[in-house]
Design an enzyme around this catalytic site. Structure first.
Site, PDB file in Angstrom:
ATOM      1  N   GLU A  81      80.583  42.765  63.494  1.00  0.00           N
ATOM      2  CA  GLU A  81      80.325  43.101  62.084  1.00  0.00           C
ATOM      3  C   GLU A  81      79.539  41.990  61.392  1.00  0.00           C
ATOM      4  OE1 GLU A  81      84.125  44.008  60.236  1.00  0.00           O
ATOM      5  OE2 GLU A  81      84.419  45.783  61.490  1.00  0.00           O
ATOM      6  N   ARG A 133      83.100  38.767  60.277  1.00  0.00           N
ATOM      7  CA  ARG A 133      81.930  39.180  59.499  1.00  0.00           C
ATOM      8  C   ARG A 133      80.958  38.056  59.176  1.00  0.00           C
ATOM      9  NH1 ARG A 133      85.762  42.787  58.221  1.00  0.00           N
ATOM     10  NH2 ARG A 133      86.626  41.557  56.533  1.00  0.00           N
ATOM     11  N   THR A 257      95.950  42.375  50.399  1.00  0.00           N
ATOM     12  CA  THR A 257      95.188  41.341  51.102  1.00  0.00           C
ATOM     13  C   THR A 257      93.730  41.304  50.634  1.00  0.00           C
ATOM     14  OG1 THR A 257      94.910  42.921  52.894  1.00  0.00           O
ATOM     15  CG2 THR A 257      96.620  41.261  53.161  1.00  0.00           C
ATOM     16  N   ASN A 277      95.016  47.270  49.885  1.00  0.00           N
ATOM     17  CA  ASN A 277      96.043  48.286  49.684  1.00  0.00           C
ATOM     18  C   ASN A 277      97.454  47.702  49.647  1.00  0.00           C
ATOM     19  OD1 ASN A 277      95.074  48.206  52.705  1.00  0.00           O
ATOM     20  ND2 ASN A 277      97.242  48.709  52.769  1.00  0.00           N
ATOM     21  N   ASP A 323      95.944  53.681  51.197  1.00  0.00           N
ATOM     22  CA  ASP A 323      95.122  52.610  51.780  1.00  0.00           C
ATOM     23  C   ASP A 323      93.781  52.506  51.065  1.00  0.00           C
ATOM     24  OD1 ASP A 323      94.250  50.551  53.422  1.00  0.00           O
ATOM     25  OD2 ASP A 323      93.768  51.847  55.120  1.00  0.00           O
ATOM     26  N   CYS A 628     100.452  53.744  69.597  1.00  0.00           N
ATOM     27  CA  CYS A 628      99.312  53.508  70.498  1.00  0.00           C
ATOM     28  C   CYS A 628      97.979  53.923  69.896  1.00  0.00           C
ATOM     29  CB  CYS A 628      99.505  54.267  71.813  1.00  0.00           C
ATOM     30  SG  CYS A 628     101.197  54.237  72.452  1.00  0.00           S
ATOM     31  N   CYS A 631      94.883  51.850  68.359  1.00  0.00           N
ATOM     32  CA  CYS A 631      93.984  51.083  69.235  1.00  0.00           C
ATOM     33  C   CYS A 631      93.347  51.957  70.320  1.00  0.00           C
ATOM     34  CB  CYS A 631      94.730  49.932  69.905  1.00  0.00           C
ATOM     35  SG  CYS A 631      95.146  48.589  68.786  1.00  0.00           S
ATOM     36  N   HIS A 632      94.162  52.816  70.950  1.00  0.00           N
ATOM     37  CA  HIS A 632      93.663  53.598  72.095  1.00  0.00           C
ATOM     38  C   HIS A 632      93.148  54.985  71.691  1.00  0.00           C
ATOM     39  CE1 HIS A 632      94.898  50.641  75.105  1.00  0.00           C
ATOM     40  NE2 HIS A 632      95.989  50.478  74.387  1.00  0.00           N
ATOM     41  N   MET A 671      97.465  43.377  74.917  1.00  0.00           N
ATOM     42  CA  MET A 671      98.427  44.485  74.970  1.00  0.00           C
ATOM     43  C   MET A 671      99.831  43.888  74.998  1.00  0.00           C
ATOM     44  SD  MET A 671      99.357  47.607  75.052  1.00  0.00           S
ATOM     45  CE  MET A 671     100.960  48.339  75.425  1.00  0.00           C
TER      46      MET A 671
END
Ligand code: CA
Length: 699
Positions: A81, A133, A257, A277, A323, A628, A631-632, A671
């Site tokens: 990014e 970034r 944040t 959020n 969010d 999961c 991410c997956h 993981m």
């Protein structure tokens, strides 16, 4: 006496800057003027962060002569990014895992690489890929936020570390992905983690020593006491009463944040931050006994630059439930909104919630909020800018499709503003999401702590037609938004969502990369595409431009990774070019070539026979979606940035599967073990579900 001398020096600096003279780097490394010049010295180009360049050698009449000057391998398949900085002929570009590359900006030759050596297990804390970034720059030092919560000063000449401080409680799921900003002799940094559960803040450190100068917490202290920080007064006076006494916010930190926008308003000597959020997302779980707005989540907040003391705030989404961060690009600009069309210094933001905001920069006064994207959650705003909510958007047990969804109408991809056209160029997208309360929230911990059911709208069987409809609902566009007329001047529809950040130039051009690998130059006035070059890898990062030896360069990093790629693998599923990290730089008349990507082949076949009762498969879907999918990929389809579990040989061995999923055998790859969240039966149900999906989708 001393005070007046400082004031005089300040006036001299302002006079110099307003006269259009590029400030000497010893005096001030970043010209406060709106537009960037020969160098790209801070994340948004200048303090005003307009991402608009004064350079004109590349323009409407010759943009078709752009060719590849050089390419540089970032050696990663994870999200990229970065906004590269360019100073004294050197480009500083960051990559996944907070690795910093110094590159000869003329040739693309590697000068040095700084790797902060992040423990890969930290990857499990990163909501949105292990991205970075960019860096900040002052007096020969580069400032780098590290994904594990460190802030480091690196010698720009040698790449050696000069100091390092830990800015967060590393026992909590904090991350840093954003670019630090230099303000005077301080470097400012925020953090992320509100999907998992943290309390947000922004900190200012001394650029020479790394000593903490001030910190502003954006939400109340969960233990109900002052922090001894710059925020104490504002929290006591304004924020504390907007939160109820109990609820998950006390355990999860409340969120808020400051993970992206931190802008120095040099004219008003204040820092303007974008706040994220609430944590958890679901307001009824976060703050069940309160009815307040939960300040300062989802807000734009101005702070005194020297002390961090509160100046003003504007909350875009009171009591956020979706969010809807207000962390998106903050741009400072002068618009003819004053008495008789006089120029007024304003704050521009197009946050996730789909409204385009214009505020007075000095006072925070609300000037306008206009939908720039389709929305179902609100019907408009009242005279004070407070959204008029659709009551159904406050989802409960049954799923409600919310638009914009949690990925927002605009995310981290930087927006640009041209003072010449008066238009803001928004990399917008349309990503609706069904949302309902997570019924297991109180009884069963999850790594992601949102209070929202991520299996919402999904079933064990997802027919091809359903997948096609899901895919078709996701859209992307580039909007040239007129903040005075409060309407789009032009819009370009893209093939899909999550395209790159934007650069605007005085050459009358707007540049944007796309997920399909196309880097496109549009006419800034009309949106007509004037030039396209495919970079053989998807693009999410924003382009930058610079000038050396009388030649103008255009540069962008490829490598899409990032939140959407992890969260919507089904959209990719082999249909876009790879997530290959690389910097590609253009100039007029160059004839270079982009190397063919070398891709690992994944054998798309099930590795185990199908098994499991319908109840087990249903449980597998729910546990997979909760633990999961972020991410997956939902419905067990990965974009390829992280392993697609359908084709993993681990699925063939129940013992090995349990070692990985529960005991964290692959923690050093990122993981981590899920023994706290999942029982052995849950883990086996996930295996049954993943293998089932493999058989349904193979070939
Ligand atoms: Ca978030």
């Amino acid at each position: 006496m001393r005070r007046s001398a400082i004031t005089l020096a300040g006036c001299a600096l302002l006079a110099l800057l307003s006269a259009g003279v590029t400030a000497d780097s010893a005096l001030d490394p970043m010209a406060a003027k709106g537009s960037a010049g020969a160098e790209w010295l801070t994340y948004g180009g200048t303090y005003d962060e307009q991402r608009h360049s004064r350079l004109t050698r590349i323009n409407r009449s010759n943009v078709q002569e752009l060719g590849v000057a050089w390419t540089y391998e970032l050696k990663t398949g994870r999200g990229v990014e970065t906004t590269p900085l360019i100073h004294k002929g050197v480009m500083y570009a960051t990559s996944a895992w907070s690795v910093l590359h110094a590159i000869d900006a003329r040739t693309g030759r590697e000068l040095w690489v700084y790797d902060p050596g992040v423990d890969r297990a930290v990857g499990a804390k990163a909501c949105c890929d292990v991205v970075n970034r960019g860096v900040a720059l002052k007096d020969g030092l580069l400032f780098l936020g590290v994904i594990d919560g460190r802030l480091e000063a690196i010698d720009a000449r040698t790449g050696k570390r000069r100091w390092s401080v830990v800015t967060v409680d590393q026992s909590k799921p904090y991350t840093i992905t954003g670019a630090p900003r230099v303000v005077k002799d301080m470097v400012l940094i925020g953090n992320g983690g509100a999907e998992l559960g943290v309390r947000g803040y922004v900190s200012a450190y001394d650029t020479r020593t790394g000593r903490l100068r001030w910190r502003f917490y954006t939400v109340p202290n969960p233990e109900g006491r002052p922090d001894g920080a710059a925020s104490d007064e504002a929290l006591a006076r304004l924020a504390n009463a907007s939160w109820g006494p109990g609820g998950a916010w006390r355990r999860d930190g409340g969120g808020g944040t400051v993970w992206d926008s931190i802008v120095y308003d040099a004219v008003n000597d204040q820092v303007i931050i974008g706040v994220g959020n609430g944590s958890p997302w679901n307001a009824e779980l976060r703050d069940p006994n309160g009815r307040g707005d939960n300040l300062f989540i989802s807000s734009i907040v101005a702070l005194d630059a020297d002390t961090g003391a509160y100046r003003w705030h504007f909350q875009t989404t009171p009591r956020d439930n979706w969010d809807f961060t207000a962390t998106q690009t903050i741009i400072l600009a002068a618009l003819p909104l004053g008495e008789g069309g006089a120029l007024r210094r304003v704050v521009l933001q197009a946050p996730k919630n789909g409204f385009f905001y214009v505020l007075d920069a000095r006072t925070g006064e609300f000037l306008s909020a206009t939908p720039f994207s389709p929305m179902t959650w609100a019907t408009g705003v009242d005279s004070k800018g407070r959204p008029i909510e659709n009551p159904e958007a406050r989802y409960r047990e049954t799923a409600t499709v919310v638009l914009p969804g949690p990925l927002g109408a605009h995310n981290w991809h930087p927006m640009a503003f041209s003072p010449e056209t008066g238009l803001a160029y928004i990399p917008a997208h349309e990503l609706p999401q069904p949302m309902n309360r997570d019924g297991k929230f109180e009884t069963q911990p999850a790594a992601w702590n949102t209070g929202v059911d991520f299996a919402s709208g999904l079933a064990v069987e997802m027919p091809a037609a359903a997948m096609k409809a899901m895919k078709a609902a996701l859209k992307g566009r580039l909007i040239a938004w007129d903040p005075v007329a409060r309407a789009p001047r032009w819009t370009v529809e893209h093939e899909g969502p999550w395209n790159g950040g934007v650069l605007s130039t005085a050459g009358g051009l707007v540049f944007q990369g796309k997920l399909n690998g196309d880097l496109v130059a549009y006419d800034a006035e009309t949106g007509r595409p004037l030039w396209t070059h495919n970079l053989r890898a998807g693009i999410a990062a924003p382009p930058v431009t610079y000038e050396l030896d009388g030649e103008q360069y255009l540069s962008v990093a490829t490598g899409w990774g990032t939140a959407f790629a992890l969260a919507a693998g089904f959209w990719f599923d082999g249909s876009v070019p790879p997530a290959l990290g690389r910097v590609v730089t253009f100039k007029l008349g160059a004839k270079g070539r982009i190397p063919e990507p070398e891709l690992p082949m994944v054998e798309r076949t099930p590795k185990a026979p199908a098994f499991g009762t319908p109840a087990q498969l249903e449980a597998g879907l729910v546990h997979y979606s909760r633990n999961c999918a972020v991410c997956h990929g939902p419905v067990a389809i990965s974009s390829g940035v992280l392993p697609d579990l359908r084709w993993s040989s681990t699925t063939a061995d129940p013992g090995l599967w349990a070692d990985v999923v529960l005991k964290g055998m692959l923690a050093s790859n990122g993981m981590v073990g899920f023994a706290r969240q999942l029982s052995p039966a849950d883990a086996e149900a996930i295996r049954a579900y993943v293998v089932h999906r493999a058989h349904k989708t193979a070939g």
